[in-house]
Design an enzyme around this catalytic site. Structure first.
Site, PDB file in Angstrom:
ATOM      1  N   GLY A 268       0.823  -1.208   0.000  1.00  0.00           N
ATOM      2  CA  GLY A 268       0.000   0.000   0.000  1.00  0.00           C
ATOM      3  C   GLY A 268       0.851   1.249   0.000  1.00  0.00           C
ATOM      4  O   GLY A 268       0.540   2.234   0.685  1.00  0.00           O
TER       5      GLY A 268
ATOM      6  N   TYR B  97     -12.764  -2.456  10.735  1.00  0.00           N
ATOM      7  CA  TYR B  97     -11.391  -1.947  10.764  1.00  0.00           C
ATOM      8  C   TYR B  97     -10.786  -2.130  12.152  1.00  0.00           C
ATOM      9  O   TYR B  97      -9.658  -2.626  12.292  1.00  0.00           O
ATOM     10  CB  TYR B  97     -11.419  -0.471  10.376  1.00  0.00           C
TER      11      TYR B  97
END
Length: 253
Positions: free
Chosen positions: A14, A152
């Site tokens: 990422g 999350y």
């Protein structure tokens, strides 16, 4: 401070935007050879144009097991080894537990948690062979307390637990595993910038009420901690997940 990272091979997942890009750029400035993996080809092309030398970019979907394996193969084919893994890729989805489909929990864990577990397992043999190396997992202060979306939070909590478990296993072979838990970080591609643009009064009040330092953090401030942790200057830091949050976290441990 010379962190002695010159020519170290670093993989950042990422790494094309935001915190990931800041981390990749910080290692690049230290003289490391950096491999950046992300899903978006255009963003990867931008990174390649900015950093130019001693860098490779790899397009891959990190929720897919075979593509994660192919990423490691490409890094090894290019550099011959790997020294440092930064498990940074992540994202949130869903809303409340009751309103979030189970498949979204699976997706959140595949991206935020299982990708980190899998990449760690893939690089460990190479780090153990040289009796050196570092794995750093980027979690969140909301892995320790409520605040973000439940999918999350749960995945990041699992990552913090995994960091300590793997650290205790790997240090016997000279490999250090640690984590960094950012608070609210402002960068152009992030959710906080979008929210600030949409409702500056509300977000500025949030900053004043919730962040003791009185401002958002920056991606570079996270990257500075990551590069230090990856270096031998942090040789006695093992299994820690360090908050980088300007005092935002309510947790006292």
């Amino acid at each position: 401070m010379d962190l002695q990272l010159t020519n170290k091979v670093v993989l950042v997942t990422g790494g094309s935007k935001g915190i990931g890009y800041a981390i990749a750029s910080a290692f690049h400035k230290e003289g490391a050879k950096v491999a950046i993996v992300a899903r978006g080809k255009e963003a990867l092309n931008d990174v390649q144009a900015k950093l130019k030398e001693n860098i490779i970019t790899i397009q891959a979907d990190m929720t897919i097991e075979i593509e994660r394996e192919q990423v490691i193969e490409k890094v090894l084919d290019t550099y011959g080894t790997i020294d440092i893994l930064i498990n940074n890729v992540g994202g949130s989805n869903g809303s409340t537990t009751a309103e979030t489909k189970l498949e979204l929990f699976h997706e959140a864990f595949e991206l935020n948690y299982f990708s980190a577990v899998h990449f760690s397992k893939l690089v460990l043999p190479y780090l153990k062979e040289k009796q050196a190396g570092s794995i750093i997992n980027i979690s969140s202060i909301f892995g320790r307390e409520a605040g973000g979306k439940v999918t999350y939070n749960s995945a990041k909590a699992a990552m913090i637990s995994f960091t300590k478990a793997l650290a205790d296993e790997a240090i016997k072979d000279g490999v250090r595993v640690n984590g960094v838990a950012p608070g609210s970080i402002l960068h152009p591609s992030g959710n906080w910038q979008r929210r600030l643009d949409e409702n500056p009064e509300k977000i500025n009040k949030f900053v004043q009420d919730e962040i003791p330092a009185g401002r958002f953090g920056t991606a570079d401030e996270v990257a500075n901690v990551v590069t230090f942790l990856a270096s031998e200057k942090a040789s006695w830091v093992v299994g820690a997940t360090i908050n980088v949050d300007g005092g935002q976290s309510k947790s006292n441990f």
